[in-house]
Write a protein that holds these residues in place. Structure first.
Motif, PDB file in Angstrom:
ATOM      1  N   ILE A 270     -15.625  59.971   6.138  1.00 48.62           N
ATOM      2  CA  ILE A 270     -14.992  58.967   7.005  1.00 48.62           C
ATOM      3  C   ILE A 270     -15.191  57.575   6.422  1.00 48.62           C
ATOM      4  CG2 ILE A 270     -14.988  57.935   9.316  1.00 48.62           C
ATOM      5  CD1 ILE A 270     -16.008  60.667  10.363  1.00 48.62           C
ATOM      6  N   LEU A 271     -16.413  57.298   5.957  1.00 50.32           N
ATOM      7  CA  LEU A 271     -16.726  55.982   5.385  1.00 50.32           C
ATOM      8  C   LEU A 271     -15.830  55.692   4.185  1.00 50.32           C
ATOM      9  CD1 LEU A 271     -18.598  53.467   5.303  1.00 50.32           C
ATOM     10  CD2 LEU A 271     -20.067  54.765   3.748  1.00 50.32           C
ATOM     11  N   LYS A 272     -15.680  56.656   3.279  1.00 57.54           N
ATOM     12  CA  LYS A 272     -14.854  56.447   2.094  1.00 57.54           C
ATOM     13  C   LYS A 272     -13.387  56.236   2.469  1.00 57.54           C
ATOM     14  CE  LYS A 272     -17.753  58.812  -1.318  1.00 57.54           C
ATOM     15  NZ  LYS A 272     -17.867  59.942  -2.271  1.00 57.54           N
ATOM     16  N   ALA A 273     -12.929  56.969   3.489  1.00 54.76           N
ATOM     17  CA  ALA A 273     -11.543  56.799   3.936  1.00 54.76           C
ATOM     18  C   ALA A 273     -11.321  55.394   4.475  1.00 54.76           C
ATOM     19  CB  ALA A 273     -11.207  57.838   5.005  1.00 54.76           C
ATOM     20  N   ARG A 274     -12.295  54.863   5.218  1.00 57.81           N
ATOM     21  CA  ARG A 274     -12.168  53.511   5.761  1.00 57.81           C
ATOM     22  C   ARG A 274     -12.216  52.455   4.646  1.00 57.81           C
ATOM     23  NH1 ARG A 274     -15.962  53.865  11.243  1.00 57.81           N
ATOM     24  NH2 ARG A 274     -14.619  55.355  12.362  1.00 57.81           N
ATOM     25  N   ILE A 275     -13.071  52.685   3.656  1.00 58.36           N
ATOM     26  CA  ILE A 275     -13.149  51.751   2.529  1.00 58.36           C
ATOM     27  C   ILE A 275     -11.856  51.781   1.724  1.00 58.36           C
ATOM     28  CG2 ILE A 275     -14.313  51.262   0.346  1.00 58.36           C
ATOM     29  CD1 ILE A 275     -16.928  52.196   1.665  1.00 58.36           C
ATOM     30  N   LEU A 276     -11.307  53.007   1.492  1.00 59.62           N
ATOM     31  CA  LEU A 276     -10.037  53.130   0.782  1.00 59.62           C
ATOM     32  C   LEU A 276      -8.920  52.429   1.549  1.00 59.62           C
ATOM     33  CD1 LEU A 276      -8.288  54.330  -1.492  1.00 59.62           C
ATOM     34  CD2 LEU A 276      -8.008  56.371  -0.058  1.00 59.62           C
ATOM     35  N   ASP A 277      -8.924  52.583   2.867  1.00 53.92           N
ATOM     36  CA  ASP A 277      -7.915  51.927   3.702  1.00 53.92           C
ATOM     37  C   ASP A 277      -7.986  50.415   3.529  1.00 53.92           C
ATOM     38  OD1 ASP A 277      -5.908  51.924   5.896  1.00 53.92           O
ATOM     39  OD2 ASP A 277      -7.515  50.957   7.019  1.00 53.92           O
ATOM     40  N   LYS A 278      -9.205  49.885   3.487  1.00 53.01           N
ATOM     41  CA  LYS A 278      -9.377  48.443   3.303  1.00 53.01           C
ATOM     42  C   LYS A 278      -8.911  48.012   1.909  1.00 53.01           C
ATOM     43  CE  LYS A 278     -12.703  44.664   3.747  1.00 53.01           C
ATOM     44  NZ  LYS A 278     -12.200  43.958   2.559  1.00 53.01           N
ATOM     45  N   MET A 279      -9.205  48.826   0.907  1.00 57.54           N
ATOM     46  CA  MET A 279      -8.771  48.519  -0.456  1.00 57.54           C
ATOM     47  C   MET A 279      -7.240  48.483  -0.524  1.00 57.54           C
ATOM     48  SD  MET A 279     -11.468  50.952  -2.530  1.00 57.54           S
ATOM     49  CE  MET A 279     -10.420  51.028  -3.982  1.00 57.54           C
ATOM     50  N   ASN A 280      -6.595  49.457   0.127  1.00 55.67           N
ATOM     51  CA  ASN A 280      -5.125  49.503   0.127  1.00 55.67           C
ATOM     52  C   ASN A 280      -4.539  48.280   0.826  1.00 55.67           C
ATOM     53  OD1 ASN A 280      -5.023  51.936  -1.227  1.00 55.67           O
ATOM     54  ND2 ASN A 280      -4.910  53.173   0.632  1.00 55.67           N
ATOM     55  N   ARG A 281      -5.168  47.888   1.929  1.00 54.56           N
ATOM     56  CA  ARG A 281      -4.664  46.732   2.675  1.00 54.56           C
ATOM     57  C   ARG A 281      -4.828  45.449   1.880  1.00 54.56           C
ATOM     58  NH1 ARG A 281      -7.863  45.856   6.655  1.00 54.56           N
ATOM     59  NH2 ARG A 281      -9.184  47.693   6.771  1.00 54.56           N
ATOM     60  N   ASP A 282      -5.962  45.327   1.230  1.00 57.71           N
ATOM     61  CA  ASP A 282      -6.209  44.127   0.433  1.00 57.71           C
ATOM     62  C   ASP A 282      -5.258  44.062  -0.756  1.00 57.71           C
ATOM     63  OD1 ASP A 282      -8.199  43.449   2.166  1.00 57.71           O
ATOM     64  OD2 ASP A 282      -9.844  44.131   0.894  1.00 57.71           O
ATOM     65  N   ALA A 283      -4.959  45.239  -1.363  1.00 61.05           N
ATOM     66  CA  ALA A 283      -4.101  45.271  -2.536  1.00 61.05           C
ATOM     67  C   ALA A 283      -2.639  45.012  -2.185  1.00 61.05           C
ATOM     68  CB  ALA A 283      -4.230  46.628  -3.239  1.00 61.05           C
ATOM     69  N   ASN A 284      -2.238  45.429  -0.997  1.00 61.02           N
ATOM     70  CA  ASN A 284      -0.835  45.264  -0.622  1.00 61.02           C
ATOM     71  C   ASN A 284      -0.729  45.069   0.879  1.00 61.02           C
ATOM     72  OD1 ASN A 284       1.911  45.292  -0.329  1.00 61.02           O
ATOM     73  ND2 ASN A 284       2.243  47.077  -1.630  1.00 61.02           N
ATOM     74  N   ALA A 285      -0.961  43.846   1.320  1.00 68.54           N
ATOM     75  CA  ALA A 285      -0.994  43.553   2.751  1.00 68.54           C
ATOM     76  C   ALA A 285       0.354  43.804   3.419  1.00 68.54           C
ATOM     77  CB  ALA A 285      -1.411  42.098   2.980  1.00 68.54           C
ATOM     78  N   SER A 286       1.433  43.659   2.695  1.00 61.79           N
ATOM     79  CA  SER A 286       2.753  43.861   3.285  1.00 61.79           C
ATOM     80  C   SER A 286       3.028  45.334   3.556  1.00 61.79           C
ATOM     81  CB  SER A 286       3.841  43.315   2.358  1.00 61.79           C
ATOM     82  OG  SER A 286       3.860  44.016   1.147  1.00 61.79           O
ATOM     83  N   ARG A 287       2.349  46.229   2.814  1.00 62.64           N
ATOM     84  CA  ARG A 287       2.589  47.658   2.987  1.00 62.64           C
ATOM     85  C   ARG A 287       1.630  48.275   3.996  1.00 62.64           C
ATOM     86  NH1 ARG A 287       0.390  51.921   0.257  1.00 62.64           N
ATOM     87  NH2 ARG A 287      -0.477  50.547  -1.315  1.00 62.64           N
ATOM     88  N   SER A 288       0.420  47.781   4.027  1.00 60.99           N
ATOM     89  CA  SER A 288      -0.573  48.356   4.934  1.00 60.99           C
ATOM     90  C   SER A 288      -1.127  47.279   5.849  1.00 60.99           C
ATOM     91  CB  SER A 288      -1.731  48.978   4.127  1.00 60.99           C
ATOM     92  OG  SER A 288      -1.257  49.982   3.287  1.00 60.99           O
ATOM     93  N   GLN A 289      -0.875  47.389   7.112  1.00 60.99           N
ATOM     94  CA  GLN A 289      -1.352  46.391   8.071  1.00 60.99           C
ATOM     95  C   GLN A 289      -2.856  46.490   8.231  1.00 60.99           C
ATOM     96  OE1 GLN A 289       0.754  47.238  11.660  1.00 60.99           O
ATOM     97  NE2 GLN A 289       2.607  46.202  10.998  1.00 60.99           N
ATOM     98  N   ALA A 290      -3.443  45.400   8.689  1.00 69.28           N
ATOM     99  CA  ALA A 290      -4.880  45.393   8.950  1.00 69.28           C
ATOM    100  C   ALA A 290      -5.211  46.418  10.021  1.00 69.28           C
ATOM    101  CB  ALA A 290      -5.329  44.006   9.410  1.00 69.28           C
ATOM    102  N   ARG A 291      -6.371  47.041   9.870  1.00 68.91           N
ATOM    103  CA  ARG A 291      -6.752  48.101  10.795  1.00 68.91           C
ATOM    104  C   ARG A 291      -6.722  47.639  12.245  1.00 68.91           C
ATOM    105  NH1 ARG A 291      -9.508  52.784  10.674  1.00 68.91           N
ATOM    106  NH2 ARG A 291     -10.836  53.265  12.427  1.00 68.91           N
ATOM    107  N   LYS A 292      -7.176  46.440  12.520  1.00 70.63           N
ATOM    108  CA  LYS A 292      -7.195  45.967  13.902  1.00 70.63           C
ATOM    109  C   LYS A 292      -5.781  45.776  14.436  1.00 70.63           C
ATOM    110  CE  LYS A 292      -7.674  41.077  12.595  1.00 70.63           C
ATOM    111  NZ  LYS A 292      -8.515  39.872  12.715  1.00 70.63           N
TER     112      LYS A 292
END
Length: 357
Positions: A270-292
């Motif tokens: 779960i931790l790695k999935a959340r970190i990957l999600d953050k990495m994806n959002r940081d790399a492409n904010a237009s494609r992946s919205q912030a988790r909140k």
């Protein structure tokens, strides 16, 4: 755009050479990487080659019209009409194939469901969503694995996290992120009044070890006695695990297994999935919205979908889709909703690609 397609074809030819290279074949990690890339562009290259051949045939037919006799001209006209229709069809297919594919689409997925506004009824609804997703996954022959849960005293879940293992799971579930609202008469309501409650859903692609490296020195691991249901052994041993990723402040807990080792492994997933999600959002904010932003606050007013029990309907507010088959949907029959959402977002991407030809 033609030049771009030629570049893709050149890469395809290069990949074919690499896949037949003995050194690459021996390196299975590299071989699988190239094989996946090759498969990912094979249909695009095949369609482009057919399209290019069609353009050549059109030119030949036009030449025949200019230079041929009357009988041949009639044949050329018929052939030209057929080729023009074929050209339009191939262009439409190329536009679809040129839409960038979500690199996470083929992955397994972690689905987090949390009770929002509505107290006990929201927790019961969170349990209903868990059942709905589990049934849908079973229909697709995907495996559902409980990762962590926090039961509500009145039934349902305050929070529940599951992993759905199967190729393409993320592509199906990625549109489920957001706030889900339910309107119904709770079992505890003596006067028959309709209540509105909500639960939030977050969907994360499973992270692969090669993508996310977590330094053990960045982790604080606490073990404690499980508090939930699970039998005598669970409640009398320090089997529950809490992992804190110090650089990001991300905290993950897991207590569903009797084994501390298994709980730790699930918590790390779960931790790695959340970190990957953050990495994806940081790399492409237009494609992946912030988790909140993805899940909202859980308030009734923030919703992507409403489940109205008195009217037996489900409405997805993003695309204005309303279905009057709530009972079937809650039993996992969500194909029409998922397919409609996928078609809607594909149409949006196609609109952006309209100037491609």
């Amino acid at each position: 755009m033609f030049d771009k397609l030629l570049g893709v074809e050149e890469r395809f030819i290069k990949l074919e050479q690499l896949l037949s290279d003995p050194d690459v074949v021996r390196d299975q990690s590299k071989y699988q990487k190239y094989l996946k890339e090759h498969a990912g562009i094979a249909e695009l290259v095949e369609t482009f080659r057919t399209y290019r051949k069609t353009l050549e045939d059109i030119e030949d037919s036009k030449l025949l019209l200019e230079e041929g006799d009357s009988d041949l001209k009639d044949l050329a006209l018929d052939e030209l009409k057929s080729l023009d229709d074929r050209k339009e069809e191939l262009e439409a297919n190329l536009k679809k194939l040129l839409i960038p594919k979500d690199p996470n689409d083929d992955r397994s997925v972690i689905v987090e469901i949390r009770a929002g506004t509505g107290g006990d009824e929201a927790a019961i609804f969170a349990g209903d969503l868990l059942r709905m997703y589990s049934r849908y996954a079973e229909r697709r022959n995907w495996k559902v694995e409980m990762m962590d849960s926090s039961l509500s005293e009145a039934g349902g879940f305050k929070e529940v996290i599951i992993m759905i293992k199967g190729v393409g799971a993320y592509s199906a579930f990625k549109f489920e992120s957001g706030t889900h609202r339910v309107q119904r008469v709770p079992a505890t309501e003596s006067q028959g009044r309709i209540h509105t409650s909500a639960a939030t859903v977050a969907v994360l692609p499973e992270a692969e070890d090669v993508e996310v490296h977590v330094d053990p020195g960045d982790l604080r691991v606490d073990v404690y006695r499980s508090s939930g249901a699970g039998g005598q052994h669970v409640n009398t041993t320090d089997s529950a695990v809490r992992i804190t990723h110090l650089p990001t402040g991300t905290v993950v807990t897991c207590q569903d297994e009797r084994s501390q080792i298994k709980n730790r492994a699930k918590a790390m997933s779960i931790l790695k999935a959340r970190i990957l999600d953050k990495m994806n959002r940081d790399a492409n904010a237009s494609r992946s919205q912030a988790r909140k932003d993805q899940v909202g606050s859980g308030d009734r007013s923030e919703r992507i979908r409403t489940y109205n029990y008195p009217q037996g309907r489900v409405t997805d507010h993003r695309i204005g889709l309303t279905l009057y088959k709530l009972e079937m949907v809650m039993e996992g029959d969500v194909d029409e909703i998922i397919e409609s959402l996928a078609a809607y977002y594909q149409a949006q991407a196609l609109q952006e690609n309209e100037t491609a030809f």
